[in-house]
Design a protein around this motif. Sequence first.
Motif, short mmCIF file in Angstrom:
data_model
loop_
_atom_site.label_atom_id
_atom_site.label_comp_id
_atom_site.label_asym_id
_atom_site.label_seq_id
_atom_site.Cartn_x
_atom_site.Cartn_y
_atom_site.Cartn_z
N UNK A 234 0.82 -1.21 0.00
CA UNK A 234 0.00 0.00 0.00
C UNK A 234 0.85 1.26 0.00
N UNK A 235 0.54 2.19 -0.92
CA UNK A 235 1.21 3.48 -0.99
C UNK A 235 0.15 4.58 -1.01
N UNK A 236 0.49 5.74 -0.43
CA UNK A 236 -0.45 6.86 -0.38
C UNK A 236 0.20 8.08 -1.00
N UNK A 237 -0.50 8.72 -1.95
CA UNK A 237 -0.03 9.95 -2.58
C UNK A 237 -1.11 11.02 -2.43
N UNK A 238 -0.73 12.29 -2.28
CA UNK A 238 -1.73 13.35 -2.12
C UNK A 238 -2.46 13.69 -3.42
N UNK A 239 -1.81 13.51 -4.57
CA UNK A 239 -2.42 13.76 -5.87
C UNK A 239 -1.64 12.99 -6.93
N UNK A 240 -2.27 12.73 -8.07
CA UNK A 240 -1.70 11.82 -9.05
C UNK A 240 -0.41 12.35 -9.68
N UNK A 241 -0.28 13.67 -9.81
CA UNK A 241 0.91 14.22 -10.47
C UNK A 241 2.01 14.56 -9.47
N UNK A 242 1.90 14.07 -8.26
CA UNK A 242 2.92 14.28 -7.23
C UNK A 242 4.29 13.78 -7.71
N UNK A 243 5.38 14.57 -7.48
CA UNK A 243 5.47 15.81 -6.71
C UNK A 243 5.45 17.06 -7.61
N UNK A 244 5.07 16.93 -8.87
CA UNK A 244 5.08 18.06 -9.80
C UNK A 244 3.75 18.79 -9.78
N UNK A 245 3.74 20.01 -10.30
CA UNK A 245 2.46 20.67 -10.49
C UNK A 245 1.81 20.10 -11.75
#
Length: 267
Positions: A234-245
């Motif tokens: 399991x991995x958690x990311x804040x948004x799909x394009x992380x860490x770029x804008x």
Amino acid sequence: MNDEGSSKIPELPTELEREIFELTATLYPGSAYQLTTVSKRVQIWMEILIYQTVVLAFPKSRTNLFLRTVDSRPASFFAGHVKNLYLPFVSYPDAQKVLSVCTGATNLACWMATPSPELLSLPRQPIERLSVSIATLMQSCETHKPAFFHTAFRALTHLDITEPSNPLVDTDWSALYTLPKLTHISIGNLAESHHLFLLKELLANCESLLCLVVISDDGEFTKHINEEIYDKRLKILPYFHYPKDYLTYWKDVQRGLSDFWGYLEDN
């Protein structure tokens, strides 16, 4: 004394010449478009690189230009060239038009809203990586079963669901368990408590699963995940394009750099 022969530019083997141009295009992203003007054969080599990855996001002019190119070239050109196709924000008719010719794509992201009860026209060739909303895959509003029966999914290894079902819809995810090669799943915009049960079900039932990515910027929800689920997959990311804008992400993907899954593999 003028030695005419010594002033001639030496001719390189075609294979070496091609390698030089391809290396130049790789080292200097965006240069492939300029290199197409060198000669007809260089144009052919560069178009293989240019059309290998197609991103139709912003600006709208890029999408319009690609659609005009679709009208001016045979479908076989796109079927043979386009391998990575990203359609983040295009209309349903435009998406159907592009998909009808890019039948050789094995990496597809298509996020447009699908008019019910119409379904996405998937490429005839098996897809390896797919990013799509769950609504696009629904067979009907009565069954609530994602349409993973399509032959395109037989080779699917990476699946990204951009929008999960809402709390009022009891989606049947069991079709995922039967996909023979599925190793990576990502589900975006999670925040509801019933999504926690979904994560547990996927981890328990997808035997071939190597990685389950949760995309959520809801601190309370991700706290519950960490408290209730301990699984190295399991991995958690804040948004799909992380860490770029957002814009940088799509520009880099168009240039041939890593997309969402590539970033996870590299980190």
